[in-house]
Scaffold this motif. Structure first.
Motif, PDB file in Angstrom:
ATOM      1  N   THR A 146       0.857  -1.182   0.000  1.00  0.00           N
ATOM      2  CA  THR A 146       0.000   0.000   0.000  1.00  0.00           C
ATOM      3  C   THR A 146       0.893   1.232   0.000  1.00  0.00           C
ATOM      4  O   THR A 146       2.046   1.184   0.425  1.00  0.00           O
ATOM      5  N   ALA A 147       0.365   2.338  -0.466  1.00  0.00           N
ATOM      6  CA  ALA A 147       1.127   3.583  -0.562  1.00  0.00           C
ATOM      7  C   ALA A 147       1.478   4.108   0.821  1.00  0.00           C
ATOM      8  O   ALA A 147       0.620   4.199   1.695  1.00  0.00           O
ATOM      9  N   ALA A 148       2.734   4.480   0.976  1.00  0.00           N
ATOM     10  CA  ALA A 148       3.203   5.014   2.251  1.00  0.00           C
ATOM     11  C   ALA A 148       2.994   6.519   2.352  1.00  0.00           C
ATOM     12  O   ALA A 148       2.960   7.062   3.458  1.00  0.00           O
ATOM     13  N   ARG A 149       2.858   7.194   1.213  1.00  0.00           N
ATOM     14  CA  ARG A 149       2.706   8.652   1.176  1.00  0.00           C
ATOM     15  C   ARG A 149       1.714   9.032   0.075  1.00  0.00           C
ATOM     16  O   ARG A 149       1.526   8.276  -0.877  1.00  0.00           O
ATOM     17  N   PRO A 150       1.124  10.220   0.167  1.00  0.00           N
ATOM     18  CA  PRO A 150       0.209  10.658  -0.889  1.00  0.00           C
ATOM     19  C   PRO A 150       0.864  10.680  -2.275  1.00  0.00           C
ATOM     20  O   PRO A 150       0.234  10.292  -3.251  1.00  0.00           O
ATOM     21  N   GLU A 151       2.124  11.100  -2.363  1.00  0.00           N
ATOM     22  CA  GLU A 151       2.776  11.121  -3.675  1.00  0.00           C
ATOM     23  C   GLU A 151       2.877   9.721  -4.271  1.00  0.00           C
ATOM     24  O   GLU A 151       2.654   9.528  -5.468  1.00  0.00           O
ATOM     25  N   GLU A 204      -9.252   4.309   7.087  1.00  0.00           N
ATOM     26  CA  GLU A 204      -8.938   3.002   7.672  1.00  0.00           C
ATOM     27  C   GLU A 204      -7.449   2.683   7.556  1.00  0.00           C
ATOM     28  O   GLU A 204      -7.048   1.568   7.229  1.00  0.00           O
ATOM     29  N   GLY A 205      -6.613   3.723   7.785  1.00  0.00           N
ATOM     30  CA  GLY A 205      -5.165   3.556   7.799  1.00  0.00           C
ATOM     31  C   GLY A 205      -4.472   3.619   6.456  1.00  0.00           C
ATOM     32  O   GLY A 205      -3.253   3.610   6.384  1.00  0.00           O
ATOM     33  N   ARG A 206      -5.229   3.695   5.352  1.00  0.00           N
ATOM     34  CA  ARG A 206      -4.637   3.734   4.013  1.00  0.00           C
ATOM     35  C   ARG A 206      -4.863   5.099   3.368  1.00  0.00           C
ATOM     36  O   ARG A 206      -5.926   5.699   3.542  1.00  0.00           O
ATOM     37  N   TRP A 207      -3.878   5.557   2.599  1.00  0.00           N
ATOM     38  CA  TRP A 207      -4.060   6.785   1.841  1.00  0.00           C
ATOM     39  C   TRP A 207      -5.066   6.545   0.723  1.00  0.00           C
ATOM     40  O   TRP A 207      -5.024   5.515   0.052  1.00  0.00           O
ATOM     41  N   VAL A 208      -5.994   7.510   0.536  1.00  0.00           N
ATOM     42  CA  VAL A 208      -6.965   7.462  -0.555  1.00  0.00           C
ATOM     43  C   VAL A 208      -7.078   8.850  -1.177  1.00  0.00           C
ATOM     44  O   VAL A 208      -6.839   9.876  -0.520  1.00  0.00           O
ATOM     45  N   PHE A 224       2.716  11.102  11.085  1.00  0.00           N
ATOM     46  CA  PHE A 224       1.375  10.725  11.517  1.00  0.00           C
ATOM     47  C   PHE A 224       0.295  11.554  10.834  1.00  0.00           C
ATOM     48  O   PHE A 224      -0.830  11.627  11.307  1.00  0.00           O
ATOM     49  N   GLY A 225       0.630  12.147   9.706  1.00  0.00           N
ATOM     50  CA  GLY A 225      -0.314  12.990   8.984  1.00  0.00           C
ATOM     51  C   GLY A 225      -1.518  12.198   8.494  1.00  0.00           C
ATOM     52  O   GLY A 225      -1.434  11.013   8.187  1.00  0.00           O
ATOM     53  N   THR A 226      -2.640  12.872   8.440  1.00  0.00           N
ATOM     54  CA  THR A 226      -3.860  12.233   7.944  1.00  0.00           C
ATOM     55  C   THR A 226      -4.366  12.883   6.670  1.00  0.00           C
ATOM     56  O   THR A 226      -5.325  12.404   6.084  1.00  0.00           O
ATOM     57  N   GLU A 227      -3.739  13.982   6.252  1.00  0.00           N
ATOM     58  CA  GLU A 227      -4.128  14.656   5.028  1.00  0.00           C
ATOM     59  C   GLU A 227      -2.881  15.039   4.257  1.00  0.00           C
ATOM     60  O   GLU A 227      -1.838  15.302   4.832  1.00  0.00           O
ATOM     61  N   GLY A 228      -3.007  15.048   2.936  1.00  0.00           N
ATOM     62  CA  GLY A 228      -1.877  15.423   2.098  1.00  0.00           C
ATOM     63  C   GLY A 228      -2.347  15.962   0.769  1.00  0.00           C
ATOM     64  O   GLY A 228      -3.520  15.833   0.405  1.00  0.00           O
ATOM     65  N   THR A 229      -1.426  16.573   0.042  1.00  0.00           N
ATOM     66  CA  THR A 229      -1.709  17.095  -1.287  1.00  0.00           C
ATOM     67  C   THR A 229      -0.563  16.741  -2.228  1.00  0.00           C
ATOM     68  O   THR A 229       0.576  16.543  -1.789  1.00  0.00           O
ATOM     69  N   LEU A 286     -10.766   2.729  -8.232  1.00  0.00           N
ATOM     70  CA  LEU A 286     -11.931   2.791  -7.349  1.00  0.00           C
ATOM     71  C   LEU A 286     -11.567   2.399  -5.921  1.00  0.00           C
ATOM     72  O   LEU A 286     -12.053   3.013  -4.964  1.00  0.00           O
ATOM     73  N   ARG A 287     -10.691   1.428  -5.769  1.00  0.00           N
ATOM     74  CA  ARG A 287     -10.266   0.975  -4.440  1.00  0.00           C
ATOM     75  C   ARG A 287      -9.494   2.064  -3.682  1.00  0.00           C
ATOM     76  O   ARG A 287      -9.517   2.115  -2.457  1.00  0.00           O
ATOM     77  N   THR A 288      -8.814   2.951  -4.413  1.00  0.00           N
ATOM     78  CA  THR A 288      -7.995   3.988  -3.773  1.00  0.00           C
ATOM     79  C   THR A 288      -8.670   5.356  -3.799  1.00  0.00           C
ATOM     80  O   THR A 288      -8.020   6.371  -3.584  1.00  0.00           O
ATOM     81  N   TRP A 289      -9.961   5.390  -4.046  1.00  0.00           N
ATOM     82  CA  TRP A 289     -10.750   6.632  -4.072  1.00  0.00           C
ATOM     83  C   TRP A 289     -11.559   6.689  -2.789  1.00  0.00           C
ATOM     84  O   TRP A 289     -12.153   5.688  -2.378  1.00  0.00           O
ATOM     85  N   HIS A 290     -11.609   7.836  -2.146  1.00  0.00           N
ATOM     86  CA  HIS A 290     -12.366   7.985  -0.896  1.00  0.00           C
ATOM     87  C   HIS A 290     -13.830   7.624  -1.146  1.00  0.00           C
ATOM     88  O   HIS A 290     -14.428   8.040  -2.147  1.00  0.00           O
ATOM     89  N   PRO A 291     -14.447   6.850  -0.243  1.00  0.00           N
ATOM     90  CA  PRO A 291     -15.832   6.403  -0.453  1.00  0.00           C
ATOM     91  C   PRO A 291     -16.836   7.539  -0.645  1.00  0.00           C
ATOM     92  O   PRO A 291     -17.835   7.364  -1.338  1.00  0.00           O
ATOM     93  N   GLU A 292     -16.578   8.702  -0.047  1.00  0.00           N
ATOM     94  CA  GLU A 292     -17.530   9.812  -0.167  1.00  0.00           C
ATOM     95  C   GLU A 292     -17.450  10.532  -1.511  1.00  0.00           C
ATOM     96  O   GLU A 292     -18.388  11.246  -1.877  1.00  0.00           O
ATOM     97  N   THR A 293     -16.359  10.382  -2.246  1.00  0.00           N
ATOM     98  CA  THR A 293     -16.215  11.072  -3.532  1.00  0.00           C
ATOM     99  C   THR A 293     -16.019  10.102  -4.705  1.00  0.00           C
ATOM    100  O   THR A 293     -15.925  10.538  -5.845  1.00  0.00           O
ATOM    101  N   ARG A 294     -16.020   8.811  -4.432  1.00  0.00           N
ATOM    102  CA  ARG A 294     -15.769   7.783  -5.445  1.00  0.00           C
ATOM    103  C   ARG A 294     -16.936   7.683  -6.429  1.00  0.00           C
ATOM    104  O   ARG A 294     -18.092   7.559  -6.028  1.00  0.00           O
ATOM    105  N   PRO A 295     -16.634   7.699  -7.737  1.00  0.00           N
ATOM    106  CA  PRO A 295     -17.693   7.479  -8.728  1.00  0.00           C
ATOM    107  C   PRO A 295     -18.067   6.000  -8.787  1.00  0.00           C
ATOM    108  O   PRO A 295     -17.338   5.141  -8.272  1.00  0.00           O
ATOM    109  N   ALA A 296     -19.160   5.693  -9.422  1.00  0.00           N
ATOM    110  CA  ALA A 296     -19.589   4.302  -9.569  1.00  0.00           C
ATOM    111  C   ALA A 296     -18.688   3.542 -10.535  1.00  0.00           C
ATOM    112  O   ALA A 296     -18.469   2.340 -10.386  1.00  0.00           O
TER     113      ALA A 296
END
Length: 139
Positions: free
Chosen positions: A38-43, A127-131, A96-101, A62-72
């Motif tokens: 799994t990805a260790a960083r947003p980049e 759930e512990g994974r970058w999306v 321990f960051g939870t957000e990135g760009t 789709l698996r790496t897209w946040h559930p709230e913004t994921r398309p069908a």
């Protein structure tokens, strides 16, 4: 992003990864696509998602897209071909960051000729994974 190149199932152990890093695909984004890492960083996630668009790997995207913004589903435009990626900047909030760009430019060619996508993408941990959450398109 959309693509017309080879499918996710085809890979050669010496094939260079589409993300632009010098490692072969199986040791770079391929291990993320097949679920063995799994990805260790947003980049790293952004690069793997770019590679997934190149390879038309809808399941990974789709698996790496946040559930709230994921398309069908993802519509891969038949005439679009991704040509290269340049990461301009990235941030991940530290260990321990939870957000990135990630700000990037992705070159492509489609029926209208060459083009470039310039985006500032947002990522978060789910759930512990970058999306991927979403992105702001720039000129």
């Amino acid at each position: 992003m959309r693509s017309t190149t080879r499918s996710a199932s085809s890979s050669d152990s010496s094939e260079r990864c589409p993300c632009g890093l010098p490692a072969p695909y199986p040791r770079c984004c391929g291990r993320l696509h097949d679920g063995s890492a799994t990805a260790a960083r947003p980049e790293e996630l952004m690069r793997s998602r770019y590679s997934a668009f190149v390879r038309r790997d809808e399941a990974y995207l789709l698996r790496t897209w946040h559930p709230e913004t994921r398309p069908a589903s993802i519509d891969f435009a038949p005439s679009l071909r991704w040509l290269g990626l340049t990461v301009l900047s990235s941030s991940d909030g530290g260990t321990f960051g939870t957000e990135g760009t990630v700000e990037f430019r992705a070159r492509y060619r489609d029926a209208n000729g060459p083009g470039e996508l310039h985006e500032n993408s947002r990522f978060t941990r789910d759930e512990g994974r970058w999306v991927y959450v979403d992105g702001a398109i720039s000129d």
